[in-house]
Scaffold this motif. Structure first.
Motif, PDB file in Angstrom:
ATOM      1  N   GLY A  36       0.852  -1.181   0.000  1.00 59.07           N
ATOM      2  CA  GLY A  36       0.000   0.000   0.000  1.00 59.07           C
ATOM      3  C   GLY A  36       0.884   1.225   0.000  1.00 59.07           C
ATOM      4  N   ALA A  37       0.673   2.103   0.941  1.00 58.06           N
ATOM      5  CA  ALA A  37       1.486   3.318   1.045  1.00 58.06           C
ATOM      6  C   ALA A  37       2.721   3.115   1.920  1.00 58.06           C
ATOM      7  N   ARG A  38       2.800   1.971   2.591  1.00 56.85           N
ATOM      8  CA  ARG A  38       3.909   1.723   3.519  1.00 56.85           C
ATOM      9  C   ARG A  38       5.123   1.162   2.798  1.00 56.85           C
ATOM     10  N   VAL A  39       6.284   1.609   3.211  1.00 59.50           N
ATOM     11  CA  VAL A  39       7.552   1.066   2.727  1.00 59.50           C
ATOM     12  C   VAL A  39       8.122   0.224   3.857  1.00 59.50           C
ATOM     13  N   LEU A  40       8.375  -1.046   3.559  1.00 62.34           N
ATOM     14  CA  LEU A  40       8.898  -1.969   4.564  1.00 62.34           C
ATOM     15  C   LEU A  40      10.257  -2.491   4.115  1.00 62.34           C
ATOM     16  N   ILE A  41      11.127  -2.689   5.070  1.00 59.29           N
ATOM     17  CA  ILE A  41      12.484  -3.132   4.796  1.00 59.29           C
ATOM     18  C   ILE A  41      12.720  -4.443   5.518  1.00 59.29           C
ATOM     19  N   ARG A  42      13.271  -5.414   4.815  1.00 61.25           N
ATOM     20  CA  ARG A  42      13.602  -6.695   5.438  1.00 61.25           C
ATOM     21  C   ARG A  42      14.937  -6.573   6.178  1.00 61.25           C
ATOM     22  N   VAL A  43      15.058  -7.266   7.275  1.00 63.37           N
ATOM     23  CA  VAL A  43      16.308  -7.293   8.020  1.00 63.37           C
ATOM     24  C   VAL A  43      17.436  -7.766   7.104  1.00 63.37           C
ATOM     25  N   SER A  44      17.159  -8.768   6.290  1.00 65.09           N
ATOM     26  CA  SER A  44      18.201  -9.288   5.394  1.00 65.09           C
ATOM     27  C   SER A  44      18.664  -8.232   4.398  1.00 65.09           C
ATOM     28  N   ALA A  45      17.779  -7.337   3.972  1.00 67.84           N
ATOM     29  CA  ALA A  45      18.171  -6.270   3.046  1.00 67.84           C
ATOM     30  C   ALA A  45      19.135  -5.300   3.722  1.00 67.84           C
ATOM     31  N   ILE A  46      18.889  -5.013   4.988  1.00 66.17           N
ATOM     32  CA  ILE A  46      19.800  -4.134   5.736  1.00 66.17           C
ATOM     33  C   ILE A  46      21.153  -4.816   5.903  1.00 66.17           C
ATOM     34  N   GLU A  47      21.139  -6.088   6.259  1.00 72.11           N
ATOM     35  CA  GLU A  47      22.384  -6.825   6.438  1.00 72.11           C
ATOM     36  C   GLU A  47      23.169  -6.892   5.128  1.00 72.11           C
ATOM     37  N   GLU A  48      22.486  -7.128   4.008  1.00 73.22           N
ATOM     38  CA  GLU A  48      23.149  -7.166   2.704  1.00 73.22           C
ATOM     39  C   GLU A  48      23.779  -5.814   2.385  1.00 73.22           C
ATOM     40  N   TYR A  49      23.052  -4.733   2.636  1.00 78.06           N
ATOM     41  CA  TYR A  49      23.582  -3.399   2.375  1.00 78.06           C
ATOM     42  C   TYR A  49      24.834  -3.141   3.221  1.00 78.06           C
ATOM     43  N   LEU A  50      24.773  -3.499   4.488  1.00 76.83           N
ATOM     44  CA  LEU A  50      25.921  -3.280   5.374  1.00 76.83           C
ATOM     45  C   LEU A  50      27.119  -4.125   4.944  1.00 76.83           C
ATOM     46  N   ASN A  51      26.874  -5.345   4.498  1.00 76.26           N
ATOM     47  CA  ASN A  51      27.971  -6.209   4.021  1.00 76.26           C
ATOM     48  C   ASN A  51      28.613  -5.622   2.777  1.00 76.26           C
ATOM     49  N   ARG A  52      27.795  -5.099   1.855  1.00 76.04           N
ATOM     50  CA  ARG A  52      28.342  -4.468   0.650  1.00 76.04           C
ATOM     51  C   ARG A  52      29.166  -3.238   1.027  1.00 76.04           C
ATOM     52  N   ALA A  53      28.688  -2.467   1.985  1.00 79.21           N
ATOM     53  CA  ALA A  53      29.400  -1.261   2.422  1.00 79.21           C
ATOM     54  C   ALA A  53      30.733  -1.630   3.061  1.00 79.21           C
ATOM     55  N   ASP A  54      30.775  -2.741   3.783  1.00 80.11           N
ATOM     56  CA  ASP A  54      32.022  -3.207   4.413  1.00 80.11           C
ATOM     57  C   ASP A  54      33.061  -3.598   3.369  1.00 80.11           C
ATOM     58  N   GLU A  55      32.591  -4.126   2.247  1.00 78.91           N
ATOM     59  CA  GLU A  55      33.505  -4.606   1.203  1.00 78.91           C
ATOM     60  C   GLU A  55      34.151  -3.458   0.432  1.00 78.91           C
ATOM     61  N   GLN A  56      33.554  -2.282   0.482  1.00 77.08           N
ATOM     62  CA  GLN A  56      34.091  -1.153  -0.299  1.00 77.08           C
ATOM     63  C   GLN A  56      35.166  -0.426   0.429  1.00 77.08           C
TER      64      GLN A  56
END
Length: 62
Positions: free
Chosen positions: A42-62
């Motif tokens: 609907g109008a809500r934006v939801l974020i999965r915990v795994s998506a946050i973890e994936e983003y943080l892992n990618r940021a660590d690799e850079q």
């Protein structure tokens, strides 16, 4: 074998999950820029915990 469902969080909940290390505005910008996966219900934006973890892992690799 059944897997554990991945927790969905609202943007404010994700900010809390990240110990207020980023703002809600920053999370929304990351989502809009395609850097952080999210689900729109609907109008809500939801974020999965795994998506946050994936983003943080990618940021660590850079």
């Amino acid at each position: 074998m059944q897997s554990t469902p991945d927790r969905l969080m609202s943007v404010p909940q994700a900010v809390t999950y990240l110990d207020d290390a980023v703002s809600a505005t920053t999370l929304r910008r990351l989502i809009a820029g395609g850097h952080l996966r999210s689900v729109r219900v609907g109008a809500r934006v939801l974020i999965r915990v795994s998506a946050i973890e994936e983003y943080l892992n990618r940021a660590d690799e850079q």
